[in-house]
Scaffold this active site. Sequence first.
Site, PDB file in Angstrom:
ATOM      1  N   HIS A  18       0.834  -1.199   0.000  1.00  0.00           N
ATOM      2  CA  HIS A  18       0.000   0.000   0.000  1.00  0.00           C
ATOM      3  C   HIS A  18       0.872   1.255   0.000  1.00  0.00           C
ATOM      4  O   HIS A  18       1.595   1.496   0.963  1.00  0.00           O
ATOM      5  CB  HIS A  18      -0.884  -0.064   1.257  1.00  0.00           C
ATOM      6  CG  HIS A  18      -1.820   1.075   1.426  1.00  0.00           C
ATOM      7  ND1 HIS A  18      -1.819   1.875   2.542  1.00  0.00           N
ATOM      8  CD2 HIS A  18      -2.818   1.540   0.633  1.00  0.00           C
ATOM      9  CE1 HIS A  18      -2.774   2.772   2.433  1.00  0.00           C
ATOM     10  NE2 HIS A  18      -3.389   2.598   1.294  1.00  0.00           N
ATOM     11  N   HIS A  60      -0.694  10.644  -2.336  1.00  0.00           N
ATOM     12  CA  HIS A  60      -1.957  10.230  -1.717  1.00  0.00           C
ATOM     13  C   HIS A  60      -2.819  11.387  -1.214  1.00  0.00           C
ATOM     14  O   HIS A  60      -3.964  11.526  -1.596  1.00  0.00           O
ATOM     15  CB  HIS A  60      -1.724   9.250  -0.563  1.00  0.00           C
ATOM     16  CG  HIS A  60      -3.001   8.932   0.144  1.00  0.00           C
ATOM     17  ND1 HIS A  60      -3.438   9.644   1.250  1.00  0.00           N
ATOM     18  CD2 HIS A  60      -3.982   8.049  -0.129  1.00  0.00           C
ATOM     19  CE1 HIS A  60      -4.621   9.192   1.625  1.00  0.00           C
ATOM     20  NE2 HIS A  60      -4.979   8.221   0.817  1.00  0.00           N
TER      21      HIS A  60
HETATM   22  O1  G3P Z   1      -6.519   1.342  -2.852  1.00  0.00           O
HETATM   23  C1  G3P Z   1      -6.709   0.988  -1.531  1.00  0.00           C
HETATM   24  C2  G3P Z   1      -6.437   2.149  -0.588  1.00  0.00           C
HETATM   25  O2  G3P Z   1      -5.272   2.780  -1.013  1.00  0.00           O
HETATM   26  C3  G3P Z   1      -7.566   3.145  -0.542  1.00  0.00           C
HETATM   27  O3  G3P Z   1      -7.389   4.128   0.414  1.00  0.00           O
HETATM   28  O4  G3P Z   1      -6.884   6.413   1.131  1.00  0.00           O
HETATM   29  O5  G3P Z   1      -5.083   4.692   1.179  1.00  0.00           O
HETATM   30  O6  G3P Z   1      -5.886   5.588  -0.988  1.00  0.00           O
HETATM   31  P1  G3P Z   1      -6.258   5.253   0.415  1.00  0.00           P
HETATM   32 MG    MG Z   2      -4.764   4.405  -2.370  1.00  0.00          MG
END
Ligand code: G3P
Ligand code: MG
Length: 251
Positions: A18, A60
């Site tokens: 992630h 992000h």
């Molecule tokens: O794609 C999964 C996750 O990344 C979604 O939440 O806020 O971390 O982009 P965020």
């Molecule tokens: Mg994400």
Amino acid sequence: EFIEGRADASRTMIVIAHRGDSGRAPESTAAAIRAALAAKADMIELDVQMTPDRRLVIFHDDRLNRTTNGHGLVVHRRYQDLLRLDAGSWFGPRFAGERILLVSQALRLIRPPCRINLELKRTRRPDALIRGVVRCLRWTRTAHRVLISSCDASLLARLRARAPHVARALLCRRRPGPALRQAIRVGCVAFHPHRSLVTPALIERAHAAGLRVHVWVVDRPAVARRLLRMGVDGLFTNVPAVLRSAAEAGG
Ligand code: G3P
Ligand code: MG
């Protein structure tokens, strides 16, 4: 990997880093990508936004404040300005000098067999964003290794119209039933629900429609095992090495 405890032991679950390996390096940077590759992540997830001069960057948050020495909205800053920012020091002094990456740079860093999940953040200029992404996949010859996701089904529908060959996934933060129906409608290959939404029935419905289920964000091996037993196909995690070694040790 991750086959212990499964009813169907022939199926495996992928580990998706992630924002790169964001537990060991500043998220969304080249260092985080390298750490995720070293952790043998199957896929790396990165968020995409577009600058006013139409450059696609990996970032992000809406704002620059948390993860750089800049401030204000990313989408208000030209690429040349973003390039001057330090995106690593906030995480640790040895990461000083890490930069905000272009999508094309990130795609080139992620070598096979690792795959890439680009999450398209909501935008006021969806057509320009999609045009840019599709062009970038073509230049870098990475379309076959990329999964494009978004929580905006209309963005995925536009992507389908422009580049039907590019794999799509719908992200879901709430109301998973209607979201799954939307995902099916826009021809997704995967469904990406938050972990709190996952039930065996939801997984079953997704699988019956031919969609894989990738769940975010799971960092604890015990939670990973529970989801694995339910039948999920992949997990987004900030600690890919932890989930990978837990899997290899049989949990
Ligand atoms: O794609 C999964 C996750 O990344 C979604 O939440 O806020 O971390 O982009 P965020
Ligand atoms: Mg994400």
